[in-house]
Design a protein around this motif. Structure first.
Motif, PDB file in Angstrom:
ATOM      1  N   GLY A   1       0.809  -1.198   0.000  1.00 21.71           N
ATOM      2  CA  GLY A   1       0.000   0.000   0.000  1.00 21.71           C
ATOM      3  C   GLY A   1       0.841   1.245   0.000  1.00 21.71           C
ATOM      4  O   GLY A   1       1.863   1.318   0.695  1.00 21.71           O
ATOM      5  N   PHE A   2       0.419   2.301  -0.741  1.00 20.84           N
ATOM      6  CA  PHE A   2       1.200   3.532  -0.851  1.00 20.84           C
ATOM      7  C   PHE A   2       0.331   4.787  -0.815  1.00 20.84           C
ATOM      8  O   PHE A   2       0.884   5.911  -0.777  1.00 20.84           O
ATOM      9  CB  PHE A   2       2.047   3.533  -2.137  1.00 20.84           C
ATOM     10  CG  PHE A   2       1.236   3.493  -3.396  1.00 20.84           C
ATOM     11  CD1 PHE A   2       0.826   4.679  -4.020  1.00 20.84           C
ATOM     12  CD2 PHE A   2       0.874   2.290  -3.972  1.00 20.84           C
ATOM     13  CE1 PHE A   2       0.093   4.635  -5.192  1.00 20.84           C
ATOM     14  CE2 PHE A   2       0.139   2.253  -5.152  1.00 20.84           C
ATOM     15  CZ  PHE A   2      -0.269   3.420  -5.754  1.00 20.84           C
ATOM     16  N   ALA A   3      -1.021   4.653  -0.870  1.00 18.88           N
ATOM     17  CA  ALA A   3      -1.864   5.844  -0.880  1.00 18.88           C
ATOM     18  C   ALA A   3      -3.252   5.473  -0.349  1.00 18.88           C
ATOM     19  O   ALA A   3      -3.600   4.280  -0.148  1.00 18.88           O
ATOM     20  CB  ALA A   3      -1.945   6.455  -2.277  1.00 18.88           C
ATOM     21  N   LEU A   4      -4.054   6.545  -0.138  1.00 16.78           N
ATOM     22  CA  LEU A   4      -5.452   6.376   0.281  1.00 16.78           C
ATOM     23  C   LEU A   4      -6.373   7.073  -0.719  1.00 16.78           C
ATOM     24  O   LEU A   4      -6.072   8.194  -1.167  1.00 16.78           O
ATOM     25  CB  LEU A   4      -5.677   6.972   1.672  1.00 16.78           C
ATOM     26  CG  LEU A   4      -4.956   6.302   2.850  1.00 16.78           C
ATOM     27  CD1 LEU A   4      -5.200   7.102   4.139  1.00 16.78           C
ATOM     28  CD2 LEU A   4      -5.424   4.862   3.020  1.00 16.78           C
ATOM     29  N   LEU A   5      -7.455   6.390  -1.061  1.00 14.09           N
ATOM     30  CA  LEU A   5      -8.448   6.944  -1.990  1.00 14.09           C
ATOM     31  C   LEU A   5      -9.657   7.415  -1.194  1.00 14.09           C
ATOM     32  O   LEU A   5     -10.248   6.646  -0.427  1.00 14.09           O
ATOM     33  CB  LEU A   5      -8.866   5.888  -3.020  1.00 14.09           C
ATOM     34  CG  LEU A   5      -9.956   6.312  -4.009  1.00 14.09           C
ATOM     35  CD1 LEU A   5      -9.435   7.421  -4.938  1.00 14.09           C
ATOM     36  CD2 LEU A   5     -10.423   5.110  -4.833  1.00 14.09           C
TER      37      LEU A   5
ATOM     38  N   ASP B   1     -18.132  15.772  -9.033  1.00 12.44           N
ATOM     39  CA  ASP B   1     -17.909  15.155  -7.728  1.00 12.44           C
ATOM     40  C   ASP B   1     -16.408  14.922  -7.515  1.00 12.44           C
ATOM     41  O   ASP B   1     -15.675  14.533  -8.440  1.00 12.44           O
ATOM     42  CB  ASP B   1     -18.652  13.822  -7.621  1.00 12.44           C
ATOM     43  CG  ASP B   1     -20.168  14.001  -7.585  1.00 12.44           C
ATOM     44  OD1 ASP B   1     -20.616  15.121  -7.228  1.00 12.44           O
ATOM     45  OD2 ASP B   1     -20.889  13.040  -7.917  1.00 12.44           O
ATOM     46  N   ALA B   2     -15.965  15.114  -6.267  1.00 14.77           N
ATOM     47  CA  ALA B   2     -14.540  15.054  -5.947  1.00 14.77           C
ATOM     48  C   ALA B   2     -14.067  13.630  -5.752  1.00 14.77           C
ATOM     49  O   ALA B   2     -14.777  12.776  -5.188  1.00 14.77           O
ATOM     50  CB  ALA B   2     -14.259  15.867  -4.687  1.00 14.77           C
ATOM     51  N   ILE B   3     -12.854  13.363  -6.240  1.00 16.60           N
ATOM     52  CA  ILE B   3     -12.136  12.110  -6.021  1.00 16.60           C
ATOM     53  C   ILE B   3     -10.739  12.518  -5.576  1.00 16.60           C
ATOM     54  O   ILE B   3      -9.992  13.153  -6.345  1.00 16.60           O
ATOM     55  CB  ILE B   3     -12.089  11.234  -7.288  1.00 16.60           C
ATOM     56  CG1 ILE B   3     -13.495  10.917  -7.787  1.00 16.60           C
ATOM     57  CG2 ILE B   3     -11.322   9.953  -7.005  1.00 16.60           C
ATOM     58  CD1 ILE B   3     -13.522  10.213  -9.143  1.00 16.60           C
ATOM     59  N   VAL B   4     -10.334  12.135  -4.345  1.00 17.74           N
ATOM     60  CA  VAL B   4      -9.085  12.611  -3.754  1.00 17.74           C
ATOM     61  C   VAL B   4      -8.170  11.421  -3.504  1.00 17.74           C
ATOM     62  O   VAL B   4      -8.595  10.398  -2.956  1.00 17.74           O
ATOM     63  CB  VAL B   4      -9.341  13.379  -2.440  1.00 17.74           C
ATOM     64  CG1 VAL B   4      -8.013  13.879  -1.853  1.00 17.74           C
ATOM     65  CG2 VAL B   4     -10.295  14.542  -2.668  1.00 17.74           C
ATOM     66  N   VAL B   5      -6.888  11.585  -3.918  1.00 24.03           N
ATOM     67  CA  VAL B   5      -5.846  10.601  -3.653  1.00 24.03           C
ATOM     68  C   VAL B   5      -4.877  11.237  -2.660  1.00 24.03           C
ATOM     69  O   VAL B   5      -4.274  12.292  -2.937  1.00 24.03           O
ATOM     70  CB  VAL B   5      -5.118  10.167  -4.931  1.00 24.03           C
ATOM     71  CG1 VAL B   5      -3.985   9.213  -4.599  1.00 24.03           C
ATOM     72  CG2 VAL B   5      -6.095   9.534  -5.909  1.00 24.03           C
ATOM     73  N   GLU B   6      -4.698  10.578  -1.499  1.00 22.98           N
ATOM     74  CA  GLU B   6      -3.816  11.066  -0.442  1.00 22.98           C
ATOM     75  C   GLU B   6      -2.549  10.217  -0.409  1.00 22.98           C
ATOM     76  O   GLU B   6      -2.629   8.979  -0.288  1.00 22.98           O
ATOM     77  CB  GLU B   6      -4.542  10.999   0.900  1.00 22.98           C
ATOM     78  CG  GLU B   6      -3.688  11.459   2.069  1.00 22.98           C
ATOM     79  CD  GLU B   6      -4.400  11.272   3.409  1.00 22.98           C
ATOM     80  OE1 GLU B   6      -3.790  11.602   4.461  1.00 22.98           O
ATOM     81  OE2 GLU B   6      -5.548  10.762   3.405  1.00 22.98           O
ATOM     82  N   THR B   7      -1.400  10.863  -0.524  1.00 20.75           N
ATOM     83  CA  THR B   7      -0.105  10.185  -0.432  1.00 20.75           C
ATOM     84  C   THR B   7       0.623  10.668   0.816  1.00 20.75           C
ATOM     85  O   THR B   7       0.082  11.409   1.636  1.00 20.75           O
ATOM     86  CB  THR B   7       0.742  10.448  -1.691  1.00 20.75           C
ATOM     87  OG1 THR B   7       1.024  11.855  -1.799  1.00 20.75           O
ATOM     88  CG2 THR B   7       0.018   9.948  -2.936  1.00 20.75           C
ATOM     89  N   GLN B   8       1.890  10.274   0.929  1.00 17.74           N
ATOM     90  CA  GLN B   8       2.651  10.610   2.133  1.00 17.74           C
ATOM     91  C   GLN B   8       2.881  12.112   2.289  1.00 17.74           C
ATOM     92  O   GLN B   8       2.911  12.620   3.409  1.00 17.74           O
ATOM     93  CB  GLN B   8       3.999   9.875   2.113  1.00 17.74           C
ATOM     94  CG  GLN B   8       4.815  10.067   3.380  1.00 17.74           C
ATOM     95  CD  GLN B   8       6.092   9.258   3.374  1.00 17.74           C
ATOM     96  OE1 GLN B   8       6.421   8.583   2.387  1.00 17.74           O
ATOM     97  NE2 GLN B   8       6.838   9.294   4.473  1.00 17.74           N
TER      98      GLN B   8
END
Length: 433
Positions: free
Chosen positions: A277-281, A350-357
């Motif tokens: 795993g490397f990110a959060l959706l 509509d928003a789609i967010v990718v969260e990384t480090q």
């Protein structure tokens, strides 16, 4: 003794014509229905006596009372009050003889004394006939009661028994019934011991009790169907319920460890191993927060409730921090956490967010493709033409199976990046609101 009244002293009857002013019995009845001696009632239908004389008519012989120790003559007929032998009317003074004392005893008829039947047409014959009818009625009633009782026995109910409570109890004891409900007496044939059977008959009976081949086959088939049904029910329960529970647990644990690593600085951006795993959706409209892992392995990634990145050589897509390209993701629509179950509800904007480090990448939903075959890999191109894009840019593609609970086709949703925000500046507005 009281003296006789004057009219009695003269021998006249009460109401005689000599008594002035008296009309009762003054004159004989002379109407159309007058009695005549030796005749029946004329004009009004009278009732004749034994000798055929009219009512109140007297026989030629005066009545005689029985002397002491002797009975009345059976053939004697009592005269009517004030009557005469000549058919005179009631109260006629000329026809009333003076009382002459007790009459002599009359001889008893020998035939009657011997119990012989009186002649036909007499009162005794009528009485005997009535008694015979009464006996016949009683017999018929007895037959009817017996028939009712037998019908009640056949119907399983106790027949009504005439008489009081004691009679009904006795009848119930005789028929072997107790209480109000129907009870049947035990038949002798049921209580009697069965006759002994020969060895051949016993073998035939045992062979007849054994189930045949068709019965055995039907039993085996029925048990197989029941077992299969139970297994299918368990499998469906596992897929629809237990797999989601386990996937949510694993995905939640992976997201927690990933955030802890980011906070401690143990992990730096770069190449990631398959399943790592490397990110959060984040999909705020659908309330989805799920880890993103490298690869689309069903066992190591998708079945654990995570979203997989197309990073293999044949389907390698860009990363979110690349300057251009298409960031392609895959996830389950049903079972195993089903993170993409409701992506068909997303609308443009509509928003789609990718969260990384170290950053947040914000995309806006642009277009969708409801149905396409799995072989259509062009949806992952750097410039996805089916999504309406014609120029290079930073895009995101979400892919999942359709229709629900099948994997026959694919559902595609595209988005375009609108913001890249460092984590040091805080969360983007899409995640705050």
């Amino acid at each position: 003794m009281t003296a006789l009244r004057p009219e009695r002293d003269t021998g006249a009857a009460y109401g005689d014509a000599a008594d002035p002013g008296s009309s009762y019995g003054r004159q004989p009845y002379e109407g159309s229905g007058a009695w005549q001696e030796g005749q029946e009632w004329s004009g009004h239908g009278g009732y004749p006596g034994e000798s055929g004389a009219g009512y109140g008519e007297q026989s030629s012989a005066p009545p005689q009372l029985a002397q002491q120790g002797q009975g009345l003559d059976a053939t004697a007929v009592l005269p009517s009050y004030g009557g005469t032998t000549s058919g005179a009317s009631y109260g006629d003074p000329a026809a009333a003889p003076p009382y002459a004392g007790p009459p002599p005893a009359s001889p008893v008829d020998p035939a009657r004394a011997a119990g012989a039947r009186p002649p036909a047409g007499s009162v005794d014959d009528a009485t005997v006939a009535l008694r015979a009818l009464d006996d016949k009625t009683v017999a018929l009633r007895a037959v009817d009661v017996e028939e009712v009782r037998r019908a009640g026995d056949r119907a399983g109910e106790s027949a009504p028994v005439p008489g009081g409570r004691a009679a009904r109890r006795k009848a119930a004891k005789r028929t072997g019934r107790r209480g109000n409900g129907p009870q049947t007496a035990e038949k002798p044939s049921e209580t009697a011991a069965e006759a002994p059977r020969s060895r051949m008959e016993a073998r035939r009976a045992a062979r007849a009790q054994k189930p045949g081949a068709a019965v055995l086959v039907s039993r085996v088939v029925g048990e197989l169907f029941m077992t299969t049904g139970v297994l299918m029910l368990l499998f469906v329960s596992y897929q629809l319920w237990w797999s989601n529970v386990r996937a949510h647990q694993e995905a939640g644990s992976a997201a927690k460890h990933l955030q802890q690593d980011w906070a401690s600085g143990k992990r730096a951006p770069g190449e990631f191993a398959p399943g790592q795993g490397f990110a959060l959706l984040h999909i705020p409209k659908l309330d989805v927060v799920v880890p993103i892992a490298e690869g689309i392995s069903k066992t190591n990634v998708l079945d654990k409730g995570m979203v997989g990145h197309y990073g293999e050589d044949s389907l390698k897509t860009a990363m979110p921090d690349d300057r251009t390209g298409n960031f392609g993701l895959a996830g389950h629509r049903n079972t195993h956490g089903e993170p993409f179950r409701y992506i068909n509800r997303l609308q443009p904007g509509d928003a789609i967010v990718v969260e990384t480090q170290d950053k947040y990448f914000v995309y806006k939903m642009a277009s969708t493709l409801p149905v396409t075959p799995p072989s259509n890999t062009s949806v992952l191109d750097p410039i996805p033409r089916d999504g309406g894009f014609t120029q290079p840019g930073r895009y995101i593609t979400l892919t999942t199976c359709t229709p629900e609970f099948t994997s026959k086709y694919r559902l595609i949703v595209w988005g375009k990046m609108v913001e890249e925000r460092p984590r040091s500046k805080g969360k983007p507005d899409a995640l705050i609101s």
